[in-house]
Design a protein around this motif. Sequence first.
Motif, PDB file in Angstrom:
ATOM      1  N   TYR A  69       1.037  -1.222  -0.329  1.00 15.14           N
ATOM      2  CA  TYR A  69      -0.160  -0.305  -0.309  1.00 15.14           C
ATOM      3  C   TYR A  69       0.884   1.451  -0.254  1.00 15.14           C
ATOM      4  O   TYR A  69       1.722   1.468   0.486  1.00 15.14           O
ATOM      5  CB  TYR A  69      -0.951  -0.046   1.399  1.00 15.14           C
ATOM      6  CG  TYR A  69      -1.922   0.818   1.291  1.00 15.14           C
ATOM      7  CD1 TYR A  69      -3.054   0.487   1.093  1.00 15.14           C
ATOM      8  CD2 TYR A  69      -1.565   2.259   1.036  1.00 15.14           C
ATOM      9  CE1 TYR A  69      -4.096   1.413   0.644  1.00 15.14           C
ATOM     10  CE2 TYR A  69      -2.655   3.159   1.809  1.00 15.14           C
ATOM     11  CZ  TYR A  69      -4.302   2.998   0.701  1.00 15.14           C
ATOM     12  OH  TYR A  69      -5.635   3.469   0.795  1.00 15.14           O
ATOM     13  N   PRO A  70       0.661   1.913  -0.852  1.00 14.23           N
ATOM     14  CA  PRO A  70       1.809   3.457  -0.885  1.00 14.23           C
ATOM     15  C   PRO A  70       1.302   4.148  -0.347  1.00 14.23           C
ATOM     16  O   PRO A  70       0.760   4.428   0.399  1.00 14.23           O
ATOM     17  CB  PRO A  70       1.248   4.099  -2.000  1.00 14.23           C
ATOM     18  CG  PRO A  70       0.140   3.163  -2.906  1.00 14.23           C
ATOM     19  CD  PRO A  70      -0.693   2.366  -2.321  1.00 14.23           C
ATOM     20  N   MET A 111      -2.967   1.177 -11.297  1.00 14.03           N
ATOM     21  CA  MET A 111      -3.657   1.693  -9.491  1.00 14.03           C
ATOM     22  C   MET A 111      -3.219   3.542  -9.169  1.00 14.03           C
ATOM     23  O   MET A 111      -1.805   3.775 -10.083  1.00 14.03           O
ATOM     24  CB  MET A 111      -2.367   1.018  -8.362  1.00 14.03           C
ATOM     25  CG  MET A 111      -3.320  -0.527  -8.323  1.00 14.03           C
ATOM     26  SD  MET A 111      -3.974  -1.533  -8.482  1.00 14.03           S
ATOM     27  CE  MET A 111      -4.621  -0.372  -6.888  1.00 14.03           C
ATOM     28  N   THR A 112      -4.192   4.011  -8.750  1.00 12.01           N
ATOM     29  CA  THR A 112      -3.775   5.763  -8.408  1.00 12.01           C
ATOM     30  C   THR A 112      -4.061   5.777  -7.291  1.00 12.01           C
ATOM     31  O   THR A 112      -5.187   5.238  -6.530  1.00 12.01           O
ATOM     32  CB  THR A 112      -5.575   6.173  -9.376  1.00 12.01           C
ATOM     33  OG1 THR A 112      -5.317   5.163 -10.696  1.00 12.01           O
ATOM     34  CG2 THR A 112      -5.121   7.901  -9.875  1.00 12.01           C
ATOM     35  N   ARG A 113      -3.184   6.726  -6.878  1.00 10.29           N
ATOM     36  CA  ARG A 113      -3.730   7.677  -5.384  1.00 10.29           C
ATOM     37  C   ARG A 113      -4.878   8.757  -5.715  1.00 10.29           C
ATOM     38  O   ARG A 113      -4.338   9.849  -6.088  1.00 10.29           O
ATOM     39  CB  ARG A 113      -2.647   8.247  -5.121  1.00 10.29           C
ATOM     40  CG  ARG A 113      -1.442   6.521  -4.505  1.00 10.29           C
ATOM     41  CD  ARG A 113      -0.178   7.118  -3.337  1.00 10.29           C
ATOM     42  NE  ARG A 113       0.642   7.960  -4.606  1.00 10.29           N
ATOM     43  CZ  ARG A 113       1.682   8.321  -3.971  1.00 10.29           C
ATOM     44  NH1 ARG A 113       2.592   7.848  -2.967  1.00 10.29           N
ATOM     45  NH2 ARG A 113       2.896   8.755  -5.005  1.00 10.29           N
ATOM     46  N   LEU A 135       5.777   0.734  -7.978  1.00 16.07           N
ATOM     47  CA  LEU A 135       5.037  -0.457  -8.068  1.00 16.07           C
ATOM     48  C   LEU A 135       3.034  -0.684  -8.661  1.00 16.07           C
ATOM     49  O   LEU A 135       2.685  -1.235  -7.897  1.00 16.07           O
ATOM     50  CB  LEU A 135       5.038  -1.225  -6.843  1.00 16.07           C
ATOM     51  CG  LEU A 135       6.298  -1.888  -6.310  1.00 16.07           C
ATOM     52  CD1 LEU A 135       6.873  -2.065  -5.889  1.00 16.07           C
ATOM     53  CD2 LEU A 135       7.191  -2.296  -7.871  1.00 16.07           C
ATOM     54  N   SER A 136       3.087   0.983  -9.432  1.00 12.00           N
ATOM     55  CA  SER A 136       1.565   0.929  -9.701  1.00 12.00           C
ATOM     56  C   SER A 136       1.282   0.460 -10.319  1.00 12.00           C
ATOM     57  O   SER A 136       0.013   0.545 -10.873  1.00 12.00           O
ATOM     58  CB  SER A 136       1.344   2.478  -9.716  1.00 12.00           C
ATOM     59  OG  SER A 136       2.473   3.287 -10.836  1.00 12.00           O
ATOM     60  N   ALA A 137       2.057  -0.481 -10.981  1.00 15.00           N
ATOM     61  CA  ALA A 137       1.769  -1.153 -12.948  1.00 15.00           C
ATOM     62  C   ALA A 137       1.276  -2.449 -12.596  1.00 15.00           C
ATOM     63  O   ALA A 137       2.262  -2.888 -13.476  1.00 15.00           O
ATOM     64  CB  ALA A 137       1.823  -0.388 -13.660  1.00 15.00           C
ATOM     65  N   PRO A 138       0.868  -3.027 -11.735  1.00 16.21           N
ATOM     66  CA  PRO A 138       0.839  -4.972 -11.671  1.00 16.21           C
ATOM     67  C   PRO A 138       0.344  -4.854 -12.789  1.00 16.21           C
ATOM     68  O   PRO A 138      -0.617  -4.827 -13.833  1.00 16.21           O
ATOM     69  CB  PRO A 138      -0.510  -4.681 -10.635  1.00 16.21           C
ATOM     70  CG  PRO A 138      -0.141  -4.284  -9.688  1.00 16.21           C
ATOM     71  CD  PRO A 138      -0.070  -2.600 -10.891  1.00 16.21           C
TER      72      PRO A 138
END
Length: 228
Positions: A69-70, A111-113, A135-138
């Motif tokens: 989790y960022p 994945m986006t904050r 690591l925002s792009a699985p």
Amino acid sequence: MSSYVIDPPKVVTVPVAGGGEFPVRRIFCVGRNYAEHTREMGGDPDREEPFFFTKPADALLTGGADMPYPPKTADLHHEMELVVAIGRGGTDITEAAALDHVYGYAAGLDMTRRDLQAVAKKAGRPWDMAKGFDLSAPIGEIVPAARIGHPAAGAITLSVNGKLRQSSDLDRQIWNVPETIAYLSGLVTLAPGDLIFTGTPEGVAAAVRGDLLEGAIAGVGSVRTRIV
């Protein structure tokens, strides 16, 4: 003869179905490319031309690994997407020739904050820290187009903890893959190793620690990660 003053960064790669690795150069992402998601985000799908943002290559997360989790967010959102892997570059590529430049396809998550994105939008600032974090792009395996063809239609879904969260069809994209490649190649020169995340359908929502995200695209493949 020149030499590096620090160790050069490692080449980022994505596994290819059937063997081998696809080296990644850049990641482009299409914003608001499904009508219902555009409305969901307050846009007008009937008038907006495509727009793009980027992620660094090392934002990719492969092999079904867990995603931490960022930091600096309390509103992490999932966005399920078809990913296009460019195998042959070019500038001002025509729609008719666009698919000749595609090596293959994969299932991916942008994945986006979302809270950081909302603040950036309100202030008229770039989205970089909302989209391009670690690591925002699985991403799942890249499947060669020579094996599966070029999917223009097919179910795209995302389940969270076994419950369906996003469900649509590739044929609902506002800008299809050939159109997207043609438009983007008019802005930048595409090169082998570039990836294009082609936008997400409706149903984006928050993901929390412990959530298992499982996405699938009919005829292409799947992507999986757990938020930890």
